[in-house]
Design an enzyme around this catalytic site. Structure first.
Site, PDB file in Angstrom:
ATOM      1  CG  ASP A  13     -56.979 -93.458   1.548  1.00 49.21           C
ATOM      2  OD1 ASP A  13     -58.015 -93.876   1.002  1.00 49.21           O
ATOM      3  OD2 ASP A  13     -56.983 -92.513   2.363  1.00 49.21           O
ATOM      4  CE  LYS A 111     -60.556 -92.204   2.768  1.00 52.16           C
ATOM      5  NZ  LYS A 111     -59.501 -91.184   2.885  1.00 52.16           N
ATOM      6  CB  CYS A 156     -57.408 -93.083   5.988  1.00 50.14           C
ATOM      7  SG  CYS A 156     -57.413 -91.338   5.484  1.00 50.14           S
TER       8      CYS A 156
HETATM    9  C1  VGL Z   1     -54.635 -89.684   4.893  1.00 51.85           C
HETATM   10  C2  VGL Z   1     -53.718 -87.753   5.686  1.00 51.85           C
HETATM   11  C3  VGL Z   1     -54.423 -87.008   4.772  1.00 51.85           C
HETATM   12  C4  VGL Z   1     -54.717 -91.180   4.977  1.00 51.85           C
HETATM   13  C5  VGL Z   1     -55.359 -88.958   3.970  1.00 51.85           C
HETATM   14  O1  VGL Z   1     -55.049 -91.823   3.963  1.00 51.85           O
HETATM   15  O2  VGL Z   1     -54.420 -91.715   6.054  1.00 51.85           O
HETATM   16  N1  VGL Z   1     -53.837 -89.075   5.751  1.00 51.85           N
HETATM   17  N2  VGL Z   1     -55.254 -87.626   3.916  1.00 51.85           N
END
Ligand code: VGL
Ligand code: ZN
Length: 209
Positions: A13, A111, A156
């Protein structure tokens, strides 16, 4: 620690919305890019993950009248932290950070695309049952140990590492190539789970071929 052809680097991410000025900016998030570039060449196999939400996603505080970002609520599958709207499919924020340069990425795993369930982990959605397909992919490819970098360490990245252990895969987090959100005790909670589950936490300087 020696990296072999059975290891895979999972770059989690590293998207505009989690970096500086992003909708859900992780403190100092952009700083993961430099250490990621330093170690990526050690890996033959790289997978990137991409948080990929529809605009009405259940993890958004905006989907729950009266709630604000970082509140926690109870959903059918358990506790859920509510977030600012982020990583919306087709937006600028969903794109990988433009400074991220990875030539060895072999798969991009998206995802969080179902409105009614969040997905932190790269292996299972937040019900801990719905699979993303990554476990089978790694198995078919003969990739048996995962190394994790990116955002966020206590969400994540962390849940992916815990799920890897649950699947019987060794999981190594490269700490200096991650940054944490640290909300509602998430960082301390996650590090306790790492210790219980046998997740290894190392620094990028500990790695070589
Ligand atoms: C994430 C919060 C919401 C992450 C993704 O990538 O850690 N955290 N969506
Ligand atoms: Zn998200």
């Amino acid at each position: 620690m020696h990296i072999t052809s059975h290891d895979v680097l999972i770059v989690t991410d590293v998207q505009n919305d989690f970096c500086e000025r992003g909708a859900l900016a992780v403190p100092d998030g952009d700083s993961v890019i430099e250490p990621i570039h330093k170690i990526a060449h050690l890996f033959e196999h790289v997978v990137q993950t991409q948080d990929w939400h529809p605009p009405d996603h259940l993890s958004f505080a905006s989907s729950h009248p009266g709630k604000k970002p970082f509140d926690e609520i109870e959903l059918s599958y358990g506790k859920q932290t509510l977030w600012p709207d982020h990583c919306i499919q087709g937006s600028m924020g969903v794109n990988f950070h433009p400074a991220l340069r990875l030539t060895r990425t072999q798969m991009i795993l998206r995802k969080g695309f179902r409105s009614s369930i969040d997905s932190y982990s790269a292996f299972f959605e937040n019900d801990h049952k719905t699979q993303t397909g990554l476990a089978s992919y790694l198995k078919e490819r003969g990739l048996t140990r995962i190394f994790l970098v990116g955002l966020a360490y206590d969400f994540c990245v962390g849940y992916s590492a815990l799920d890897a252990r649950r699947l019987g895969l060794p999981a190594v987090i490269i700490r200096d190539a991650c940054r944490a959100i640290d909300t509602n005790g998430s960082l301390e909670w996650m590090e306790k789970r790492f210790a219980e589950a046998g997740v290894d936490v190392v620094n990028s300087e500990d790695l070589s071929n």
